[in-house]
Design a protein around this motif. Structure first.
Motif, mmCIF file in Angstrom:
data_model
loop_
_atom_site.group_PDB
_atom_site.id
_atom_site.type_symbol
_atom_site.label_atom_id
_atom_site.label_comp_id
_atom_site.label_asym_id
_atom_site.label_seq_id
_atom_site.Cartn_x
_atom_site.Cartn_y
_atom_site.Cartn_z
ATOM 1 N N GLU A 1 0.812 -1.216 0.000
ATOM 2 C CA GLU A 1 0.000 0.000 0.000
ATOM 3 C C GLU A 1 0.851 1.273 0.000
ATOM 4 O O GLU A 1 0.334 2.364 0.267
ATOM 5 N N ALA A 2 2.148 1.162 -0.287
ATOM 6 C CA ALA A 2 3.046 2.332 -0.284
ATOM 7 C C ALA A 2 2.914 3.088 -1.595
ATOM 8 O O ALA A 2 3.706 2.912 -2.529
ATOM 9 N N THR A 3 1.898 3.934 -1.680
ATOM 10 C CA THR A 3 1.629 4.699 -2.906
ATOM 11 C C THR A 3 1.501 6.191 -2.644
ATOM 12 O O THR A 3 1.140 6.944 -3.543
ATOM 13 N N ARG A 4 1.784 6.665 -1.431
ATOM 14 C CA ARG A 4 1.604 8.078 -1.104
ATOM 15 C C ARG A 4 2.824 8.901 -1.534
ATOM 16 O O ARG A 4 3.899 8.346 -1.817
ATOM 17 N N THR A 5 2.644 10.211 -1.583
ATOM 18 C CA THR A 5 3.725 11.140 -1.932
ATOM 19 C C THR A 5 3.896 12.164 -0.807
ATOM 20 O O THR A 5 2.985 12.383 0.005
ATOM 21 N N LEU A 6 5.072 12.791 -0.789
ATOM 22 C CA LEU A 6 5.381 13.818 0.217
ATOM 23 C C LEU A 6 6.162 14.930 -0.472
ATOM 24 O O LEU A 6 7.234 14.686 -1.035
ATOM 25 N N GLU A 7 5.631 16.146 -0.442
ATOM 26 C CA GLU A 7 6.293 17.307 -1.043
ATOM 27 C C GLU A 7 7.046 18.063 0.043
ATOM 28 O O GLU A 7 6.466 18.444 1.060
ATOM 29 N N VAL A 8 8.348 18.256 -0.171
ATOM 30 C CA VAL A 8 9.218 18.876 0.822
ATOM 31 C C VAL A 8 9.666 20.243 0.306
ATOM 32 O O VAL A 8 10.186 20.361 -0.805
ATOM 33 N N LYS A 9 9.479 21.276 1.147
ATOM 34 C CA LYS A 9 9.874 22.639 0.801
ATOM 35 C C LYS A 9 10.655 23.238 1.965
ATOM 36 O O LYS A 9 10.338 22.987 3.124
ATOM 37 N N GLY B 1 11.637 26.780 1.650
ATOM 38 C CA GLY B 1 11.706 28.202 1.308
ATOM 39 C C GLY B 1 12.756 28.481 0.252
ATOM 40 O O GLY B 1 12.894 27.740 -0.733
ATOM 41 N N ASP B 2 13.511 29.546 0.466
ATOM 42 C CA ASP B 2 14.531 29.959 -0.506
ATOM 43 C C ASP B 2 15.875 29.284 -0.260
ATOM 44 O O ASP B 2 16.832 29.541 -1.000
ATOM 45 N N VAL B 3 15.967 28.457 0.759
ATOM 46 C CA VAL B 3 17.252 27.853 1.120
ATOM 47 C C VAL B 3 17.286 26.404 0.627
ATOM 48 O O VAL B 3 16.523 25.569 1.119
ATOM 49 N N PRO B 4 18.134 26.069 -0.354
ATOM 50 C CA PRO B 4 18.285 24.649 -0.731
ATOM 51 C C PRO B 4 19.007 23.895 0.381
ATOM 52 O O PRO B 4 20.027 24.355 0.899
ATOM 53 N N ALA B 5 18.473 22.755 0.762
ATOM 54 C CA ALA B 5 19.016 22.015 1.901
ATOM 55 C C ALA B 5 19.060 20.526 1.594
ATOM 56 O O ALA B 5 18.362 20.029 0.704
ATOM 57 N N GLN B 6 19.907 19.826 2.347
ATOM 58 C CA GLN B 6 19.930 18.369 2.285
ATOM 59 C C GLN B 6 18.686 17.831 2.993
ATOM 60 O O GLN B 6 18.378 18.244 4.111
ATOM 61 N N ILE B 7 18.001 16.894 2.350
ATOM 62 C CA ILE B 7 16.759 16.349 2.896
ATOM 63 C C ILE B 7 16.976 14.882 3.262
ATOM 64 O O ILE B 7 17.405 14.082 2.421
ATOM 65 N N PHE B 8 16.684 14.570 4.529
ATOM 66 C CA PHE B 8 16.707 13.195 5.023
ATOM 67 C C PHE B 8 15.284 12.814 5.426
ATOM 68 O O PHE B 8 14.630 13.557 6.167
ATOM 69 N N MET B 9 14.798 11.681 4.933
ATOM 70 C CA MET B 9 13.494 11.174 5.348
ATOM 71 C C MET B 9 13.689 9.824 6.017
ATOM 72 O O MET B 9 14.250 8.897 5.406
ATOM 73 N N ILE C 1 17.994 17.144 -2.628
ATOM 74 C CA ILE C 1 18.039 18.575 -2.331
ATOM 75 C C ILE C 1 16.638 19.156 -2.485
ATOM 76 O O ILE C 1 15.926 18.848 -3.444
ATOM 77 N N SER C 2 16.258 19.990 -1.522
ATOM 78 C CA SER C 2 14.950 20.640 -1.573
ATOM 79 C C SER C 2 14.977 21.786 -2.595
ATOM 80 O O SER C 2 16.039 22.371 -2.861
ATOM 81 N N PRO C 3 13.789 22.088 -3.170
ATOM 82 C CA PRO C 3 12.500 21.423 -3.003
ATOM 83 C C PRO C 3 12.438 20.123 -3.805
ATOM 84 O O PRO C 3 13.077 20.006 -4.849
ATOM 85 N N MET C 4 11.655 19.166 -3.317
ATOM 86 C CA MET C 4 11.552 17.879 -3.978
ATOM 87 C C MET C 4 10.256 17.192 -3.577
ATOM 88 O O MET C 4 9.615 17.564 -2.585
ATOM 89 N N THR C 5 9.865 16.182 -4.355
ATOM 90 C CA THR C 5 8.671 15.392 -4.070
ATOM 91 C C THR C 5 9.071 13.938 -3.960
ATOM 92 O O THR C 5 9.693 13.379 -4.885
ATOM 93 N N LEU C 6 8.735 13.309 -2.855
ATOM 94 C CA LEU C 6 9.047 11.913 -2.596
ATOM 95 C C LEU C 6 7.806 11.075 -2.854
ATOM 96 O O LEU C 6 6.692 11.465 -2.476
ATOM 97 N N HIS D 1 6.001 10.649 8.401
ATOM 98 C CA HIS D 1 7.415 10.348 8.220
ATOM 99 C C HIS D 1 8.251 11.479 8.815
ATOM 100 O O HIS D 1 7.856 12.661 8.784
ATOM 101 N N PHE D 2 9.417 11.094 9.336
ATOM 102 C CA PHE D 2 10.343 12.071 9.920
ATOM 103 C C PHE D 2 11.185 12.686 8.807
ATOM 104 O O PHE D 2 11.871 11.969 8.058
ATOM 105 N N VAL D 3 11.160 14.010 8.685
ATOM 106 C CA VAL D 3 11.922 14.734 7.661
ATOM 107 C C VAL D 3 12.899 15.668 8.375
ATOM 108 O O VAL D 3 12.505 16.411 9.287
#
Length: 646
Positions: free
Chosen positions: A189-197, A199-207, A214-219, A227-229
């Motif tokens: 049932e793992a079919t969901r998405t997560l949009e990570v933002k 702001g104006d600062v590109p950052a390393q994203i760990f989920m 790198i943000s912004p991105m959609t998982l 989920h822990f981001v």
């Protein structure tokens, strides 16, 4: 409780399971932080990605104790997160102790406390530790017989971490079967998405503890749980939380962000100057590390990609312990491979110091010579890598050939082994030939074709040997027989190169006599007097060349020994892989033999059953026939006369 007591002796015989985080690197390992400096806008867009890759390269060497730049710039926040992680590890250890002593209620309390403390730590590093604490919490529920809590907690843990491991040391087979069933259902049932933002600062994203990009991105492909981001960017306070569907994280700038920007601007303004290393030393002093590794990247619109400089500086005196330059493609597998090779050349070995322990620097005083020598070093490193790769593929080809010889000719795997062996052999030949050619060209550029100027931009950048030829010409140009010479020489001892320009007009003819006939004795005398100095300079130059050759031979021997060690390690690895393959084949053959024996045994049993059934049927038929014959014998026969009379 009775079941737990009964399983106690069996659990005591199981090996100890280590649930604590990895031991920190040894105190002897030097501390190091990483700084990536983009030299243009094209490289600026990839800054977080390059920073993560560089930090992973440092951690992979296991030679250094990595201090993330984001933590060094946020010392207070890093200390608080580390304190929570340490308290969580202690609670986890106490819970394990209580569990081993069959005090499952206390164990449940400690495991729950450890999970809550880990949630407040840096989950980009400690998510798996938090997951282990929650798994042990589930084990405590099982020991207490609380099936409802077991089911509830199990779904929450697997929804966030489908990779969570459940050891048979703590879970009976029935519960392990339930775990796998719930895991399969959650993954389906793992079919969901997560949009990570951010702001104006590109950052390393760990989920959930895994680096995503790198943000912004959609998982995508996520479970329905929260989920822990975690978002990390140097110069900003890290942001972290639970999210479902959309994650909007705000990164607050730190007071140290201005210092970081000043260091980056200084390095970008002089990427090959002395202020570059000075800024890196200031950064290392502020971060409290012994070394700083910098990656300077320039993006270009051409096909060649990026120009990159990687160097490792010791904060104490500025010694360049590692230095490499080369092209770096903008993206793709080729870019990742080139980046890893560039960083490995800087991290694997330490550069030698100069005379008297003077630090080695790379401030090119003569551009063409320094570039030639640097290109030679790059070609040497590339050649060594190609030769090592050729040796590895050669060993693989030999292993495939041995496996091919052992297989029957009709075995379906034989054709694949033969094809793979030929491919590996071809790659090995090409790698060795290209590596030798690259190493030869690198040797010529670095040691033979560079001339005196090559050293000025290489190992002796700070010593600046360019003025060395001047003392040879100064005695010949100084007319010692003239009355004005003592005054002139007294003024020109500190600046011999500028003395002729500063003298009187009468001094100029002293340089011209070689054109006249009467100038021969005058010029012969100074030349005769300068001969001992020339011989001394020549002997000094020869000694330096001999030392240089000895140093080159030593480096060559060390390189050969390193290659031999790598070749030996690869050979041992190949033998180990071969042995494992043989063991696997033996196990497969043993399993096939057992299956064949079981099949034959079943066939024999079925045959025996059929024979017994046929025998039973024959006996039944014979019994029936005997009964019919007995019936016929008992029945009186009719007389023929009676029949006629009738």
């Amino acid at each position: 409780m009775v079941g737990l007591l009964a399983s106690g002796p069996a659990l005591a015989q199981q090996p100890v399971v280590r649930l604590l985080p990895r031991v920190l690197p040894s105190a002897a390992a030097p501390t190091l932080t990483v700084l990536v400096v983009p030299l243009d806008a094209a490289a600026q867009a990839q800054l977080p990605q390059l920073t993560y890759q560089a930090e992973q390269a440092v951690a992979g060497t296991e030679r250094f104790q990595l201090v993330r730049l984001a933590d060094a710039l946020d010392a207070q926040g890093a200390r608080e997160r580390d304190a929570k992680a340490a308290a969580a590890a202690a609670a986890l250890q106490e819970g394990q102790k209580a569990y081993d002593e069959l005090d499952t209620q206390q164990a449940l309390k400690q495991f729950d406390q450890a999970a809550q403390l880990y949630e407040g730590s840096d989950l980009s590093r400690h998510f798996m530790d938090m997951s282990r604490a929650r798994v042990m919490k589930i084990a405590a529920y099982v020991a207490n017989g609380d099936n409802k809590a077991f089911q509830r907690e199990l779904k929450e843990v697997l929804a966030r971490n489908p990779r969570a491991e459940f050891s048979s040391n703590f879970f009976p087979p029935d519960e392990l079967a339930v775990v796998e069933k719930v895991r399969r259902g959650i993954l389906a049932e793992a079919t969901r998405t997560l949009e990570v933002k951010t702001g104006d600062v590109p950052a390393q994203i760990f989920m959930d503890g895994q680096f995503q990009g790198i943000s912004p991105m959609t998982l995508s492909g996520l479970t329905s749980s929260e989920h822990f981001v975690t978002a990390i960017a140097p110069g900003y306070a890290s942001a972290q939380g639970r999210f479902r569907g959309e994650a909007a994280l705000k990164l607050e700038p730190l007071p140290t962000a201005s210092k970081l920007k000043a260091w980056v601007d200084r390095i970008a303004a002089a990427p090959e100057g002395a202020d570059r290393d000075a800024a890196l030393r200031e950064l290392g002093t502020f971060a409290g590390t012994q070394q700083v590794m910098a990656l300077l990247v320039r993006g270009t619109p051409s096909i060649s990609g990026q120009d990159a400089i990687a160097l490792r500086v010791e904060v104490s005196d500025g010694h360049n312990a590692g230095y490499a330059v080369g092209p770096l493609p903008l993206s793709g597998d080729a870019g990742n491979t080139a980046l890893q090779a560039l960083l490995a050349s800087v991290l694997q070995t330490d550069a030698l110091r100069g005379k008297g322990g003077k630090p080695t620097t790379h401030y090119p005083t003569q551009g063409p010579s320094a570039g030639r020598k640097t290109a030679g070093y790059v070609l040497l490193a590339t050649g060594a890598a190609l030769v090592a790769g050729g040796i590895y593929f050669g060993l693989e080809a030999s292993s495939k050939a041995d496996d091919f010889k052992k297989l029957p000719q009709r075995d379906p795997r034989a054709e694949k082994l033969r094809s793979d062996g030929k491919t590996y052999a071809l790659v090995a030949d090409v790698g060795v030939i290209a590596g030798l050619a690259s190493a030869g060209a690198g040797t010529w550029l670095a040691f033979l074709g560079g001339g005196d100027g090559a050293d000025s931009g290489g190992k002796k950048g700070r010593v600046t040997p360019a003025p060395a030829p001047r003392p040879e010409t100064a005695p010949a140009a100084r007319p010692e027989d003239k009355p004005a010479t003592p005054a002139a020489t007294g003024k020109t001892q500190d600046k011999p190169a500028t003395a002729p320009a500063a003298g009187k007009p009468e001094d100029k003819p002293a340089a011209a006599p070689p054109a006249g006939d009467k100038a021969t004795p005058a010029t012969a005398a100074p030349q005769g007097k300068s001969t001992p100095a020339s011989r001394a300079e020549e002997e000094k130059r020869k000694r330096e060349e001999e030392k240089k050759r000895a140093e080159e031979e030593r480096l060559k021997r060390e390189e050969e020994e390193r290659l031999k060690r790598e070749e030996e390690a690869k050979r041992k690895q190949a033998e180990e892989d071969k042995r494992k393959g043989e063991e696997r084949l033996k196990r497969e053959e043993e399993e096939k033999r057992k299956q064949e024996e079981e099949r034959k045994k079943r066939e024999e049993e079925e045959k025996k059953k059929r024979e017994e059934e046929a025998k039973r049927k024959r006996e039944e038929e014979e019994r029936r026939k005997r009964e019919e014959e007995e019936k016929k014998k008992k029945k009186p026969a009719l007389d023929e006369d009676d029949l006629r009379n009738y």
